[in-house]
Design a protein around this motif. Structure first.
Motif, short mmCIF file in Angstrom:
data_model
loop_
_atom_site.label_atom_id
_atom_site.label_comp_id
_atom_site.label_asym_id
_atom_site.label_seq_id
_atom_site.Cartn_x
_atom_site.Cartn_y
_atom_site.Cartn_z
N ALA A 135 66.96 115.25 134.17
CA ALA A 135 65.70 114.72 134.71
C ALA A 135 64.93 115.81 135.45
O ALA A 135 63.71 115.93 135.30
N ARG A 136 65.64 116.61 136.22
CA ARG A 136 65.00 117.70 136.96
C ARG A 136 64.42 118.73 135.99
O ARG A 136 63.28 119.15 136.11
N ARG A 137 65.21 119.11 135.00
CA ARG A 137 64.80 120.16 134.05
C ARG A 137 63.63 119.70 133.19
O ARG A 137 62.71 120.48 132.91
N ARG A 138 63.65 118.43 132.77
CA ARG A 138 62.60 117.92 131.89
C ARG A 138 61.48 117.19 132.64
O ARG A 138 60.56 116.67 132.01
N ARG A 139 61.59 117.15 133.96
CA ARG A 139 60.60 116.50 134.82
C ARG A 139 60.41 115.02 134.45
O ARG A 139 59.31 114.54 134.19
N LEU A 140 61.53 114.30 134.43
CA LEU A 140 61.54 112.88 134.10
C LEU A 140 61.66 112.04 135.36
O LEU A 140 62.13 112.52 136.39
N GLY A 141 61.28 110.77 135.26
CA GLY A 141 61.47 109.83 136.36
C GLY A 141 60.90 110.30 137.68
O GLY A 141 59.69 110.53 137.79
N PRO A 142 61.74 110.47 138.70
CA PRO A 142 61.24 110.81 140.04
C PRO A 142 60.61 112.21 140.13
O PRO A 142 59.94 112.51 141.10
N TYR A 143 60.81 113.02 139.12
CA TYR A 143 60.21 114.36 139.12
C TYR A 143 58.81 114.35 138.50
O TYR A 143 58.13 115.37 138.48
N ARG A 144 58.40 113.23 137.99
CA ARG A 144 57.07 113.08 137.39
C ARG A 144 56.08 112.67 138.48
O ARG A 144 56.48 112.05 139.47
N LEU A 145 54.82 112.99 138.31
CA LEU A 145 53.80 112.55 139.26
C LEU A 145 53.80 111.02 139.34
O LEU A 145 53.93 110.33 138.34
N THR A 146 53.66 110.50 140.56
CA THR A 146 53.77 109.07 140.80
C THR A 146 52.82 108.25 139.93
O THR A 146 53.21 107.20 139.40
N GLU A 147 51.59 108.72 139.76
CA GLU A 147 50.62 107.94 138.99
C GLU A 147 50.93 107.89 137.49
O GLU A 147 50.41 107.04 136.78
N HIS A 148 51.82 108.76 137.01
CA HIS A 148 52.17 108.78 135.58
C HIS A 148 53.53 108.16 135.28
O HIS A 148 53.88 108.00 134.11
N ARG A 149 54.27 107.80 136.30
CA ARG A 149 55.65 107.32 136.08
C ARG A 149 55.71 106.06 135.24
O ARG A 149 56.51 105.97 134.31
N ALA A 150 54.89 105.07 135.55
CA ALA A 150 54.94 103.80 134.82
C ALA A 150 54.56 103.98 133.35
O ALA A 150 55.18 103.39 132.47
N ASP A 151 53.56 104.82 133.10
CA ASP A 151 53.11 105.05 131.73
C ASP A 151 54.17 105.77 130.89
O ASP A 151 54.22 105.58 129.67
N HIS A 152 55.00 106.58 131.51
CA HIS A 152 55.98 107.39 130.79
C HIS A 152 57.41 106.88 130.89
O HIS A 152 58.34 107.54 130.44
N ARG A 153 57.60 105.71 131.49
CA ARG A 153 58.96 105.22 131.71
C ARG A 153 59.75 105.09 130.41
O ARG A 153 60.88 105.57 130.31
N LEU A 154 59.17 104.45 129.40
CA LEU A 154 59.89 104.26 128.13
C LEU A 154 60.15 105.61 127.45
O LEU A 154 61.22 105.81 126.86
N ARG A 155 59.22 106.50 127.53
CA ARG A 155 59.40 107.84 126.95
C ARG A 155 60.54 108.57 127.67
O ARG A 155 61.37 109.22 127.03
N ASP A 156 60.60 108.44 128.99
CA ASP A 156 61.67 109.08 129.75
C ASP A 156 63.03 108.47 129.40
O ASP A 156 64.02 109.19 129.25
N LEU A 157 63.08 107.14 129.25
CA LEU A 157 64.33 106.48 128.86
C LEU A 157 64.77 106.94 127.47
O LEU A 157 65.96 107.17 127.23
N ALA A 158 63.82 107.09 126.57
CA ALA A 158 64.14 107.55 125.21
C ALA A 158 64.68 108.98 125.24
O ALA A 158 65.62 109.31 124.51
N THR A 159 64.11 109.82 126.08
CA THR A 159 64.59 111.20 126.21
C THR A 159 66.03 111.21 126.70
O THR A 159 66.87 111.95 126.18
N MET A 160 66.33 110.38 127.68
CA MET A 160 67.69 110.29 128.21
C MET A 160 68.65 109.76 127.14
O MET A 160 69.78 110.23 127.01
N ALA A 161 68.20 108.79 126.36
CA ALA A 161 69.05 108.22 125.30
C ALA A 161 69.34 109.27 124.23
O ALA A 161 70.47 109.40 123.76
N ARG A 162 68.32 110.02 123.83
CA ARG A 162 68.53 111.08 122.83
C ARG A 162 69.47 112.15 123.34
O ARG A 162 70.17 112.80 122.57
#
Length: 185
Positions: A135-162
């Motif tokens: 998450a830190r390396r790819r700037r996912l979840g809490p490392y993402r800007l607050t205003e973009h977190r909700a829009d990218h949640r599914l994308r972040d989950l997919a990255t973690m799953a992959r």
């Protein structure tokens, strides 16, 4: 069109090819065996002369490097597991990569247990730390800007799953309030 000519496969050629490869890349015994077999296959395609007992010669060359300590599957597995963990690779993907590199099951298990001992963690804690590192390396979840977190949640989950992480770990990492919350695990 010029036909490409391969060098004849001899014991000296195999020894030199192995040394050349090992100077550049860390390898397992099985990995070196594959490299040398690919060289032989390529020479066959180019109709190069090949010594009679090439399989035995490859085994002899691999055994020489193992006996000399140049190839150490256990050290390779431990180093690779440590490196992959630091990058944020899940245990599942780490195991898969080590198997593909030619590490046998027992050595692989020892490397994973050694990593747990070295980090002084349980396997679940190791997996959590790896997920937080990704998450830190790819700037996912809490490392993402607050205003973009909700829009990218599914994308972040997919990255973690992959990356091979279980859904519950991926969800907890992506939904963590702050980067500091990831350190608490």
């Amino acid at each position: 069109m010029v036909k490409r000519v391969a060098r004849p496969i001899t014991a000296k050629y195999l020894q030199n090819a192995a040394a050349f490869y090992l100077e550049r890349y860390p390898s397992t015994a099985e990995g070196l065996r594959r490299v040398l077999n690919r060289r032989v296959a390529k020479a066959k395609m180019l109709d190069a002369p090949i010594m009679d007992n090439v399989k035995q010669a490859i085994e002899t060359v691999v055994a020489k490097f193992v006996d000399a300590g140049v190839i150490d599957d256990k050290a390779f597995a431990q180093t690779k597991a440590r490196s992959l963990h630091r990058r944020g690779t899940s245990s599942r993907v780490t195991r898969q990569k080590l198997k593909m590199a030619g590490v046998d099951g027992g050595t692989l298990d020892d490397a994973m247990q050694g990593l747990d001992i070295e980090l002084d963690v349980t396997p679940a804690q190791r997996e959590w730390r790896a997920a937080a590192a990704l998450a830190r390396r790819r700037r996912l979840g809490p490392y993402r800007l607050t205003e973009h977190r909700a829009d990218h949640r599914l994308r972040d989950l997919a990255t973690m799953a992959r990356a091979g992480f279980a859904y519950d770990i991926a969800r907890k990492v992506v939904d963590a309030a702050t980067p500091d919350a990831l350190d608490e695990g």
